[in-house]
Design a protein around this motif. Structure first.
Motif, short mmCIF file in Angstrom:
data_model
loop_
_atom_site.label_atom_id
_atom_site.label_comp_id
_atom_site.label_asym_id
_atom_site.label_seq_id
_atom_site.Cartn_x
_atom_site.Cartn_y
_atom_site.Cartn_z
N PRO A 35 -40.24 20.91 -41.61
CA PRO A 35 -41.12 21.32 -40.50
C PRO A 35 -42.04 22.45 -40.95
O PRO A 35 -41.72 23.18 -41.90
N PHE A 65 -39.81 26.81 -37.92
CA PHE A 65 -38.49 26.53 -37.34
C PHE A 65 -38.00 27.78 -36.62
O PHE A 65 -38.02 28.88 -37.18
N ALA A 96 -39.05 14.97 -41.03
CA ALA A 96 -38.49 15.98 -40.12
C ALA A 96 -37.72 17.06 -40.88
O ALA A 96 -37.41 18.12 -40.32
#
Ligand SMILES: Cc1cc2nc3c(=O)[nH]c(=O)nc-3n(C[C@H](O)[C@H](O)[C@H](O)COP(=O)(O)OP(=O)(O)OC[C@H]3O[C@@H](n4cnc5c(N)ncnc54)[C@H](O)[C@@H]3O)c2cc1C
Length: 113
Positions: free
Chosen positions: A39, A42, A36
């Motif tokens: 990504p 964003f 996570a």
């Protein structure tokens, strides 16, 4: 997708976007693991800095306004039919109200054609 609310967001109001992003990704990693932290894209939306809503998720009317004038929000004007969560009689201001209003207006327009 996630929200940062109230004092936790106020503490980050003056922080640069990179700082907020790092804090958000660290938090996401707590729940979803290290992947996570990287990504593919964003988006940071600072709702609390929006000039007209200032972070409020739902628009509000003063007491009595909706009972007195609410139906006017749903009355077509000529060929214009009004959708939008604010016109809904259930869950006004929320996604549910938005979908209901779209369904109502679709029926109105079909009936008017
Ligand atoms: C921070 C925040 C958190 C929220 N959290 C929740 C939640 O947890 N649960 C929930 O149910 N709801 C939540 N909501 C509310 C929810 O997002 C709204 O109720 C819903 O998006 C309203 O949908 P709508 O289609 O009525 O209006 P909108 O989604 O506002 O759509 C209106 C569209 O019209 C466009 N538009 C405006 N003027 C014009 C123009 N002149 N010409 C062409 N296009 C135009 C706008 O760009 C926009 O795309 C939240 C809202 C916010 C801001």
């Amino acid at each position: 997708m996630g929200f940062i609310e109230a004092d936790k967001m106020r503490a980050l109001d003056a922080a640069p976007a990179d700082t907020v992003k790092a804090a958000v990704l660290a938090d996401f990693a707590t729940y979803f693991g290290d992947r996570a932290k990287t990504p593919t894209s964003f988006v940071l939306q600072r709702w609390n800095n929006e000039a007209y809503t200032r972070g409020g998720p739902v628009s509000i009317a003063a007491p009595g306004v909706l009972t007195q004038y609410g139906p006017a929000l749903r009355e077509p004007v000529g060929g214009i039919h009004w959708a939008g969560t604010e016109t809904s009689i259930h869950w006004m201001g929320f996604m549910d109200g938005a979908v209901r209003s779209g369904e109502r207006v679709a029926k109105e327009v079909l009936a008017a054609l």
